[in-house]
Write a protein that holds these residues in place. Sequence first.
Motif, PDB file in Angstrom:
ATOM      1  N   ALA A 192       0.824  -1.202   0.000  1.00  0.00           N
ATOM      2  CA  ALA A 192       0.000   0.000   0.000  1.00  0.00           C
ATOM      3  C   ALA A 192       0.860   1.255   0.000  1.00  0.00           C
ATOM      4  CB  ALA A 192      -0.930  -0.012   1.214  1.00  0.00           C
ATOM      5  N   ARG A 193       1.889   1.274   0.836  1.00  0.00           N
ATOM      6  CA  ARG A 193       2.777   2.440   0.882  1.00  0.00           C
ATOM      7  C   ARG A 193       3.456   2.662  -0.472  1.00  0.00           C
ATOM      8  NH1 ARG A 193       4.835   4.288   5.972  1.00  0.00           N
ATOM      9  NH2 ARG A 193       3.860   3.283   7.764  1.00  0.00           N
ATOM     10  N   ALA A 194       3.904   1.558  -1.091  1.00  0.00           N
ATOM     11  CA  ALA A 194       4.583   1.674  -2.386  1.00  0.00           C
ATOM     12  C   ALA A 194       3.607   2.145  -3.468  1.00  0.00           C
ATOM     13  CB  ALA A 194       5.196   0.335  -2.776  1.00  0.00           C
ATOM     14  N   PHE A 195       2.403   1.585  -3.483  1.00  0.00           N
ATOM     15  CA  PHE A 195       1.418   1.955  -4.500  1.00  0.00           C
ATOM     16  C   PHE A 195       0.991   3.417  -4.364  1.00  0.00           C
ATOM     17  CE2 PHE A 195       0.015  -2.734  -4.615  1.00  0.00           C
ATOM     18  CZ  PHE A 195       0.789  -2.986  -5.729  1.00  0.00           C
ATOM     19  N   LEU A 196       0.856   3.891  -3.120  1.00  0.00           N
ATOM     20  CA  LEU A 196       0.411   5.273  -2.911  1.00  0.00           C
ATOM     21  C   LEU A 196       1.428   6.293  -3.400  1.00  0.00           C
ATOM     22  CD1 LEU A 196      -1.337   4.914   0.556  1.00  0.00           C
ATOM     23  CD2 LEU A 196      -2.424   5.730  -1.550  1.00  0.00           C
ATOM     24  N   SER A 197       2.665   5.873  -3.566  1.00  0.00           N
ATOM     25  CA  SER A 197       3.673   6.789  -4.097  1.00  0.00           C
ATOM     26  C   SER A 197       3.607   6.876  -5.616  1.00  0.00           C
ATOM     27  CB  SER A 197       5.072   6.343  -3.650  1.00  0.00           C
ATOM     28  OG  SER A 197       5.375   5.080  -4.182  1.00  0.00           O
ATOM     29  N   GLU A 254      -8.050   1.512  -6.798  1.00  0.00           N
ATOM     30  CA  GLU A 254      -7.199   0.512  -7.448  1.00  0.00           C
ATOM     31  C   GLU A 254      -6.204  -0.087  -6.466  1.00  0.00           C
ATOM     32  OE1 GLU A 254      -6.543   1.776 -12.051  1.00  0.00           O
ATOM     33  OE2 GLU A 254      -5.872   3.235 -10.561  1.00  0.00           O
ATOM     34  N   ILE A 255      -5.628   0.776  -5.635  1.00  0.00           N
ATOM     35  CA  ILE A 255      -4.634   0.317  -4.672  1.00  0.00           C
ATOM     36  C   ILE A 255      -5.255  -0.635  -3.660  1.00  0.00           C
ATOM     37  CG2 ILE A 255      -3.131   1.090  -2.787  1.00  0.00           C
ATOM     38  CD1 ILE A 255      -2.669   3.660  -4.467  1.00  0.00           C
ATOM     39  N   ALA A 256      -6.480  -0.325  -3.231  1.00  0.00           N
ATOM     40  CA  ALA A 256      -7.168  -1.194  -2.271  1.00  0.00           C
ATOM     41  C   ALA A 256      -7.280  -2.613  -2.809  1.00  0.00           C
ATOM     42  CB  ALA A 256      -8.549  -0.629  -1.957  1.00  0.00           C
ATOM     43  N   TYR A 257      -7.691  -2.751  -4.058  1.00  0.00           N
ATOM     44  CA  TYR A 257      -7.842  -4.092  -4.637  1.00  0.00           C
ATOM     45  C   TYR A 257      -6.488  -4.745  -4.908  1.00  0.00           C
ATOM     46  CZ  TYR A 257     -12.824  -3.185  -5.040  1.00  0.00           C
ATOM     47  OH  TYR A 257     -14.140  -2.930  -4.743  1.00  0.00           O
ATOM     48  N   MET A 258      -5.507  -3.960  -5.324  1.00  0.00           N
ATOM     49  CA  MET A 258      -4.177  -4.516  -5.578  1.00  0.00           C
ATOM     50  C   MET A 258      -3.531  -5.015  -4.291  1.00  0.00           C
ATOM     51  SD  MET A 258      -2.852  -1.676  -8.323  1.00  0.00           S
ATOM     52  CE  MET A 258      -1.191  -2.287  -8.507  1.00  0.00           C
ATOM     53  N   ALA A 259      -3.908  -4.421  -3.156  1.00  0.00           N
ATOM     54  CA  ALA A 259      -3.386  -4.852  -1.858  1.00  0.00           C
ATOM     55  C   ALA A 259      -4.218  -5.989  -1.274  1.00  0.00           C
ATOM     56  CB  ALA A 259      -3.336  -3.680  -0.889  1.00  0.00           C
ATOM     57  N   GLY A 260      -5.181  -6.464  -2.026  1.00  0.00           N
ATOM     58  CA  GLY A 260      -5.934  -7.645  -1.598  1.00  0.00           C
ATOM     59  C   GLY A 260      -7.171  -7.371  -0.780  1.00  0.00           C
ATOM     60  N   PHE A 261      -7.666  -6.120  -0.772  1.00  0.00           N
ATOM     61  CA  PHE A 261      -8.876  -5.794  -0.020  1.00  0.00           C
ATOM     62  C   PHE A 261     -10.092  -5.873  -0.936  1.00  0.00           C
ATOM     63  CE2 PHE A 261      -5.523  -3.989   2.520  1.00  0.00           C
ATOM     64  CZ  PHE A 261      -5.948  -4.192   3.820  1.00  0.00           C
ATOM     65  N   THR A 262     -11.215  -6.245  -0.356  1.00  0.00           N
ATOM     66  CA  THR A 262     -12.435  -6.384  -1.159  1.00  0.00           C
ATOM     67  C   THR A 262     -13.180  -5.072  -1.312  1.00  0.00           C
ATOM     68  OG1 THR A 262     -13.611  -7.078   0.836  1.00  0.00           O
ATOM     69  CG2 THR A 262     -12.718  -8.811  -0.579  1.00  0.00           C
ATOM     70  N   ASP A 263     -12.902  -4.095  -0.470  1.00  0.00           N
ATOM     71  CA  ASP A 263     -13.532  -2.779  -0.636  1.00  0.00           C
ATOM     72  C   ASP A 263     -12.629  -1.700  -0.038  1.00  0.00           C
ATOM     73  OD1 ASP A 263     -14.357  -2.167   2.229  1.00  0.00           O
ATOM     74  OD2 ASP A 263     -15.420  -4.058   1.907  1.00  0.00           O
ATOM     75  N   VAL A 264     -12.896  -0.461  -0.441  1.00  0.00           N
ATOM     76  CA  VAL A 264     -12.039   0.670  -0.049  1.00  0.00           C
ATOM     77  C   VAL A 264     -12.141   0.971   1.437  1.00  0.00           C
ATOM     78  CG1 VAL A 264     -11.551   3.107  -0.456  1.00  0.00           C
ATOM     79  CG2 VAL A 264     -12.187   1.641  -2.367  1.00  0.00           C
ATOM     80  N   SER A 265     -13.321   0.799   2.024  1.00  0.00           N
ATOM     81  CA  SER A 265     -13.495   1.134   3.435  1.00  0.00           C
ATOM     82  C   SER A 265     -12.629   0.238   4.329  1.00  0.00           C
ATOM     83  CB  SER A 265     -14.970   1.028   3.838  1.00  0.00           C
ATOM     84  OG  SER A 265     -15.449  -0.282   3.612  1.00  0.00           O
ATOM     85  N   ASN A 266     -12.552  -1.046   4.007  1.00  0.00           N
ATOM     86  CA  ASN A 266     -11.692  -1.946   4.776  1.00  0.00           C
ATOM     87  C   ASN A 266     -10.218  -1.560   4.626  1.00  0.00           C
ATOM     88  OD1 ASN A 266     -13.754  -3.531   5.789  1.00  0.00           O
ATOM     89  ND2 ASN A 266     -13.661  -5.015   4.116  1.00  0.00           N
ATOM     90  N   PHE A 267      -9.847  -1.178   3.411  1.00  0.00           N
ATOM     91  CA  PHE A 267      -8.479  -0.738   3.154  1.00  0.00           C
ATOM     92  C   PHE A 267      -8.156   0.518   3.953  1.00  0.00           C
ATOM     93  CE2 PHE A 267      -5.768   2.052   0.379  1.00  0.00           C
ATOM     94  CZ  PHE A 267      -4.560   1.451   0.682  1.00  0.00           C
ATOM     95  N   THR A 268      -9.077   1.470   3.962  1.00  0.00           N
ATOM     96  CA  THR A 268      -8.861   2.734   4.680  1.00  0.00           C
ATOM     97  C   THR A 268      -8.697   2.489   6.172  1.00  0.00           C
ATOM     98  OG1 THR A 268     -10.106   3.975   3.019  1.00  0.00           O
ATOM     99  CG2 THR A 268      -9.820   5.008   5.177  1.00  0.00           C
ATOM    100  N   ARG A 269      -9.546   1.613   6.748  1.00  0.00           N
ATOM    101  CA  ARG A 269      -9.431   1.303   8.171  1.00  0.00           C
ATOM    102  C   ARG A 269      -8.082   0.656   8.484  1.00  0.00           C
ATOM    103  NH1 ARG A 269     -15.033   0.210   7.812  1.00  0.00           N
ATOM    104  NH2 ARG A 269     -14.634  -1.970   7.231  1.00  0.00           N
ATOM    105  N   ALA A 270      -7.662  -0.281   7.622  1.00  0.00           N
ATOM    106  CA  ALA A 270      -6.372  -0.945   7.841  1.00  0.00           C
ATOM    107  C   ALA A 270      -5.227   0.051   7.730  1.00  0.00           C
ATOM    108  CB  ALA A 270      -6.195  -2.082   6.833  1.00  0.00           C
TER     109      ALA A 270
END
Length: 353
Positions: free
Chosen positions: A297-302, A310-326
């Motif tokens: 996630a850190r690498a993709f955000l750069s 896109e980054i949320a799914y590439m990091a293996g999350f099923t939705d953006v909200s779960n990614f944001t919380r993590a």
Amino acid sequence: PMPRTLTPPSPHGASVIAGYGIAIANALDYAGIDSRRVFRAAGVDEELRIDPLHRLSVETVSRLYAICVDVTGSFSFGLRVARFLQASHLHAVGYGALASSTLLDFGQRMARFMQLVSQSATLEIRENREETQLVCIVHVPICPQTEDAWAAFLMRLMRILHGGDLRPLRVELTHPAPPDGDHRPYLDLFRASVLFERPNMVLAFAQDVMRAALPGACPELAQYNDKVATTYLARLDRTDVVACVRAAIIEQLPTGKCSRESVAAALSLSPETLQSRLASRQTSFHALLDGIREECARAFLSQASLSVTEIAYMAGFTDVSNFTRAFKRWTGQSPSAFRQQLVGSRSGSPDKG
């Protein structure tokens, strides 16, 4: 001639990447010494390849250095070798290191893949209020020249990345001071105080220097080479369950179907056996998955071309909200705020002079 520095054989069969031997040969040739004769005397194959799986044993390197010290009369010969050790000698690890975003990112990358470079030690990043330290913890006997070459190479590569007159706060080495009492080669190279006979090898830097954005940063290239290095690390030691699990997670993460069960199946293990083996290494599948997701996630955000979705799914999350919380749990920031901070640090690049 100086005293020999031959160390006893490693009981663990520890090895180093063979590209390191190429630098030793080049340093000898530059000094006007026939490297082929020295390598033959040490019983070392002259046909060295830049291949992470082509290795030299730690005791072989020590034997080689013992002869190098004898023929050059220089205890600090390892410092000379660092001048000829190129990032390319470390294969994907070196290429990834050159694309690092900060010196802290560089240190973390070298620590992550240290076993691919050398199995004689581990590299850790330690921080306190005053400084950030690169700490090398040696696990098997090595000669002083090996330690010198590694410390000097890290310093040289960090200076290339920094683009300016980078000086550490201090350098600590585990081996005794030079027998002839001449510390000048160390002081001239590191441009800082050098302490000998310390518990670990340490390069200490100011925290702001380690966090400053680097002019040659390329997150996409760094991430690509990290993936290659991870694969080689798993191939190097197929009994290393942590390396194998990391490689499997990185491969499966973009599919969105990465689980303990799927990774266990890829390694021909039952989920229970996988869990037990990871527990013996003081970790777990979920801890490794969480850490790799954060790294990705850190690498993709750069990479400005990728959206947060896109980054949320590439990091293996099923939705953006779960990614944001993590992501908030990892960093204390939202993905958008983290990206904004990255942009700000790059636009306000500090003076490197």
